[in-house]
Design an enzyme around this catalytic site. Structure first.
Site, PDB file in Angstrom:
ATOM      1  N   LYS A 194     -46.092  13.309  -2.906  1.00  0.00           N
ATOM      2  CA  LYS A 194     -45.592  14.136  -4.008  1.00  0.00           C
ATOM      3  C   LYS A 194     -46.373  13.838  -5.294  1.00  0.00           C
ATOM      4  O   LYS A 194     -46.754  14.765  -6.013  1.00  0.00           O
ATOM      5  CB  LYS A 194     -44.093  13.884  -4.215  1.00  0.00           C
ATOM      6  CG  LYS A 194     -43.263  14.501  -3.105  1.00  0.00           C
ATOM      7  CD  LYS A 194     -41.825  14.003  -3.067  1.00  0.00           C
ATOM      8  CE  LYS A 194     -41.117  14.570  -1.834  1.00  0.00           C
ATOM      9  NZ  LYS A 194     -39.783  14.012  -1.611  1.00  0.00           N
TER      10      LYS A 194
ATOM     11  N   GLN B  98     -35.700  10.023  -4.368  1.00  0.00           N
ATOM     12  CA  GLN B  98     -36.128  10.067  -2.967  1.00  0.00           C
ATOM     13  C   GLN B  98     -34.982   9.607  -2.067  1.00  0.00           C
ATOM     14  O   GLN B  98     -34.453   8.510  -2.221  1.00  0.00           O
ATOM     15  CB  GLN B  98     -37.374   9.171  -2.785  1.00  0.00           C
ATOM     16  CG  GLN B  98     -37.968   9.208  -1.395  1.00  0.00           C
ATOM     17  CD  GLN B  98     -38.504  10.580  -0.997  1.00  0.00           C
ATOM     18  OE1 GLN B  98     -39.150  11.277  -1.780  1.00  0.00           O
ATOM     19  NE2 GLN B  98     -38.203  11.006   0.227  1.00  0.00           N
TER      20      GLN B  98
ATOM     21  N   ASP C 167     -35.035  18.951  -6.995  1.00  0.00           N
ATOM     22  CA  ASP C 167     -34.777  19.139  -5.570  1.00  0.00           C
ATOM     23  C   ASP C 167     -33.848  20.313  -5.289  1.00  0.00           C
ATOM     24  O   ASP C 167     -33.657  20.690  -4.134  1.00  0.00           O
ATOM     25  CB  ASP C 167     -34.118  17.861  -5.026  1.00  0.00           C
ATOM     26  CG  ASP C 167     -35.012  17.165  -4.037  1.00  0.00           C
ATOM     27  OD1 ASP C 167     -35.991  17.773  -3.610  1.00  0.00           O
ATOM     28  OD2 ASP C 167     -34.706  16.011  -3.701  1.00  0.00           O
TER      29      ASP C 167
END
Ligand code: NDP
Length: 302
Positions: free
Chosen positions: A53, A97, A120
């Site tokens: 990422k 994460q 997200d």
């Protein structure tokens, strides 16, 4: 033979488009978009995902802020870090994460991210916006799948879709996005009876069960577009995919289904790269919002 839906190629095209959006908006915005990625503990798989990422951020001109917290951090300590990032004007998106260590209250953590910085698309507010059909950042994996279907000219209106899996991360938002595109959707789960009868009726089959190679040719028809979300590391000698050896496999027995279905996403190179690109889409979308720039990414936020 199934058509291969190339997520890697489309992901790169989307990243090119984002780079050009950033280049164009940079002067007016006065700063680059910023994405903070929080990792708790040292899980090696999470480490690989985080570095993928941050690399993708660098490539397109998003400034990434990596925050590594100790495995033993408490829920409160993580929330305190998130609160700082919520107040930080350089940051447009915050990503924690997952999975988090088992002593952490993940739901509390996700709720503590400002909905306007939710990279997200997993904040309850943003999931609610999806449910209501209102704009907002979208869950990355299902949004990536929608983009892949659209770019492959797979018409959804009037189709039957089956989603295998009902997680908040993939299955549930996927079902909502397909429904919003006028597909008639069934969401299957571990208690579903006679799965193959159901999946055989699907024009679009999204498999996100987290079970290596559980879907085979008995589950699909010649008309089925198969989206394989699963990703598993398996010993090389057992992973025979399209005649090649891979150390990764999905939830689908690719070689078998490839010879029967209408289209299929490969693993790797299908859904995975799209997920990373959609994280960047959510971040740039928020940057445009925070900096008073025009929204230009609506077609990528289903
Ligand atoms: P979860 O474990 O949270 O959810 C799995 C879902 O599958 C559950 O709803 C479960 O049902 C259902 N399920 C399990 N076994 C069966 C079965 N035999 N028949 C029907 N349904 C079943 O997984 P996630 O949604 O988080 O992830 C799914 C997979 O996708 C994983 O392999 C993950 O690694 C991968 N993934 C890949 C991404 C990518 O970018 N490529 C991104 C995110 C995930 P029940 O609710 O009844 O338990």
């Amino acid at each position: 033979m199934a058509k291969i839906l190339d997520g890697k190629k489309l992901a790169l095209e989307i990243q090119q488009r984002l780079k050009s959006e950033i280049d164009q908006g940079l002067i007016k915005a006065g700063r680059a978009p910023g994405l903070a990625v929080i990792r708790v503990g040292n899980d090696p798989a999470s480490g690989v995902y985080v570095s993928n990422k941050t690399r993708a951020c660098e490539k397109i001109g998003v400034k990434s802020f990596s925050i590594q917290l100790d495995e033993k951090s408490s829920t409160e300590e993580i929330i305190s870090k998130i609160t700082d990032l919520n107040d930080d004007l350089r940051i447009d998106g915050i990503l924690v994460q997952l999975p988090l260590p088992s002593h952490i209250n993940s739901s509390k953590i996700l709720k503590s991210i400002l909905p306007t910085k939710d990279a997200d698309g997993l904040h309850a507010y943003n999931l609610g916006s999806l449910l209501k059909g209102e704009p907002g950042p979208r869950s990355c994996t299902p949004a990536g799948i929608m983009a892949l279907l659209a770019s492959s000219n797979i018409e959804l209106d009037g189709t039957r879709a089956v989603v295998v899996g009902r997680s908040i991360l993939v299955g549930k938002p996927m079902g909502l996005m397909l429904q919003a595109a006028n597909s008639t959707v069934t969401v299957a789960h571990s208690h579903t009876k006679d799965l193959s009868k159901l999946t055989n009726e699907a024009d679009v089959l999204v498999v996100a069960a987290g079970k290596p190679q559980m879907i085979g040719k008995e589950h699909v028809s010649e008309n089925t577009v198969v989206i394989d979300v699963g990703i598993h590391r398996i010993p090389q000698e057992k992973a025979l995919v399209n005649g090649s050896l891979y150390s990764l496999c999905g939830d689908v027995r690719t070689e078998e289904v490839f010879s029967k279905a209408r289209a299929i996403t490969p693993v790797p190179g299908g859904v995975g790269p799209m997920t990373v690109s959609m994280l960047l889409v959510n971040t740039v979308f928020r940057w445009q919002d925070h900096c008073g720039l025009p929204f230009t990414l609506a077609d990528l936020l289903p």
